[in-house]
Design a protein around this motif. Structure first.
Motif, PDB file in Angstrom:
ATOM      1  N   ALA A 143      -1.275  -0.366   1.393  1.00 52.78           N
ATOM      2  CA  ALA A 143      -1.817  -0.450   0.027  1.00 52.78           C
ATOM      3  C   ALA A 143      -3.344  -0.465   0.070  1.00 52.78           C
ATOM      4  N   ALA A 144      -3.911  -1.271   0.978  1.00 54.20           N
ATOM      5  CA  ALA A 144      -5.379  -1.344   1.086  1.00 54.20           C
ATOM      6  C   ALA A 144      -5.951  -0.006   1.532  1.00 54.20           C
ATOM      7  N   ASN A 145      -5.290   0.630   2.508  1.00 57.76           N
ATOM      8  CA  ASN A 145      -5.787   1.904   3.018  1.00 57.76           C
ATOM      9  C   ASN A 145      -5.694   3.016   1.979  1.00 57.76           C
ATOM     10  N   THR A 146      -4.551   3.079   1.282  1.00 57.98           N
ATOM     11  CA  THR A 146      -4.380   4.128   0.261  1.00 57.98           C
ATOM     12  C   THR A 146      -5.359   3.899  -0.890  1.00 57.98           C
ATOM     13  N   ALA A 147      -5.556   2.626  -1.271  1.00 56.24           N
ATOM     14  CA  ALA A 147      -6.537   2.315  -2.323  1.00 56.24           C
ATOM     15  C   ALA A 147      -7.942   2.723  -1.883  1.00 56.24           C
ATOM     16  N   ALA A 148      -8.254   2.504  -0.597  1.00 58.74           N
ATOM     17  CA  ALA A 148      -9.565   2.903  -0.069  1.00 58.74           C
ATOM     18  C   ALA A 148      -9.720   4.425  -0.097  1.00 58.74           C
ATOM     19  N   GLU A 149      -8.646   5.125   0.256  1.00 59.15           N
ATOM     20  CA  GLU A 149      -8.681   6.601   0.232  1.00 59.15           C
ATOM     21  C   GLU A 149      -8.875   7.131  -1.192  1.00 59.15           C
TER      22      GLU A 149
END
Length: 393
Positions: A143-149
């Motif tokens: 979730a954090a990585n996709t939100a960052a992307e």
């Protein structure tokens, strides 16, 4: 053009020297992060690992710009923090602290470096285990990585800060997680780690920020913190706070000798950037820092916690809004993730399909990379959704 305007102009990304300094700081902080991850092992003392991260940044920056006429400030822009499991942020203990890492811990590593005040920050989440990360731990990191992307693709000229706030909420919800409240993504300027243009993590009536539009040649620290809990962290113990920043606009005549001594040392060594109380003499620091904080001479960075059992992931990166597109200069590849959720929302998929580089007009041929040359991650364009947030760009 006035001298002031000229100076302001010279200090943004239109100056190749400024870009070089940002990228130099980023290269060092990326390597420091790599070093810290390699030192994170079961039974390692957190303070020892934090100190290794800071020492590496100090040593590497000391080797740069040694023979220039003008003294160039350089070093740690944000002390190394390792916040474990339900601890959200800013855990960078004092030398006397005995806390150790354990197998299976979820670690949030957060750090920053600057060269001549041009700051590169990074945060990364790593699970202390062999093999792929599964279950809710995988969900919260994905979730954090996709939100960052998604944020990387929306922090671009013409877009507004509220666009990013709304989008990252949507991503967290897709993984049945919450964006943590109170986290701000700041514009970075020379010697300014918390610029006035900000992106709010969660919009609510208590926290309001001015609407702002991103512009070319700006730099941002995009800061994403996600939790499997309710995303409303609490300060449990003020004694855990060890990171402070001088509030440059405040003055007060301190009463205690210990406070005056510590404050003088801070003004000499850390006049602008955040620092860890670990670098001060511990006994005297404990006494003196309290009075400094009580009179707003120092801004504390509190250690916040979600509830026990909640899992928290943190990803932060520095992005340069260059004329040819967004250049993410700090990052680290994630471990293999096997989340329980998949992204089916067409709007999120559309965001992830956006490129990060601006297509050149005139159809000029793209220069081929030399054999064996590394392609910039940001040139990789759209994120592959099939990885489901598992691979960092």
């Amino acid at each position: 053009m006035s001298d002031e305007e000229r100076e302001e102009k010279e200090l943004d990304l239109t100056s190749p020297e400024v870009v070089t300094k940002y990228k130099g700081a980023a290269e060092i902080v990326n390597k420091a992060l790599q070093l810290v991850i390699s030192e994170c092992k079961p039974k390692a003392k957190i303070v020892d690992v934090c100190e290794k991260g800071d020492s590496f940044i100090r040593e590497q920056t000391a080797n740069m710009y040694k023979n220039v006429k003008r003294k160039i400030e350089r070093g740690v822009a944000f002390p190394t923090c390792i916040s474990v499991n339900n601890t959200v942020c800013h855990y960078s203990p004092l030398a006397s602290d005995e806390t150790i890492l354990e197998e299976g811990d979820i670690l949030k590593i957060d750090m920053g470096c600057h060269i001549d005040g041009f700051i590169a920050v990074v945060a990364h989440t790593h699970v202390l285990q062999e093999g792929p990360v599964k279950g809710r731990a995988a969900d919260v990191i994905a979730a954090a990585n996709t939100a960052a992307e998604v944020a990387l693709r929306l922090v671009r000229p013409g877009k507004k800060n509220k666009d990013v706030t709304e989008a990252i909420q949507k991503v967290a919800t897709a993984y049945d997680c919450k964006i943590v409240e109170g986290v701000l993504s700041h514009q970075l300027k020379q010697f300014v780690i918390d610029g006035n243009k900000v992106v709010l993590s969660v919009s609510n009536p208590e926290t309001r920020v001015d609407e702002a539009e991103f512009e070319e040649n700006e730099v941002y620290a995009v800061d994403i913190v996600v939790s499997t809990g309710d995303g409303k962290p609490k300060l449990l113990d003020e004694k855990q706070t060890t990171i402070y920043k001088r509030a440059v606009d405040r003055n007060y005549h301190l009463k205690m000798k210990a406070s005056r001594f510590i404050f003088s040392e801070i003004n000499q060594k850390f006049p602008i950037m955040p620092f860890s109380a670990r670098v001060l003499e511990e006994k005297r620091a404990r006494l003196g820092l309290v009075e400094c904080v009580n009179h707003d001479l120092l801004q504390p960075y509190p250690v916040l916690h979600e509830k026990p059992g909640d899992l928290v992931a943190h990803i932060k990166f520095t992005v340069l809004l260059m004329p040819n597109g967004s250049d993410r200069i700090t990052s680290h590849a994630l471990q293999e993730l096997q989340p329980t959720k998949t992204i089916d929302d067409p709007e999120i998929k559309a965001w992830l399909a956006l490129g990060t580089k601006t297509k050149k007009k005139g159809g000029g041929k793209k220069k081929k990379g030399k054999k064996g040359e590394k392609v910039d991650a940001a040139d990789a364009e759209p994120m592959d959704e099939s990885t489901n947030g598992a691979v960092a760009a």
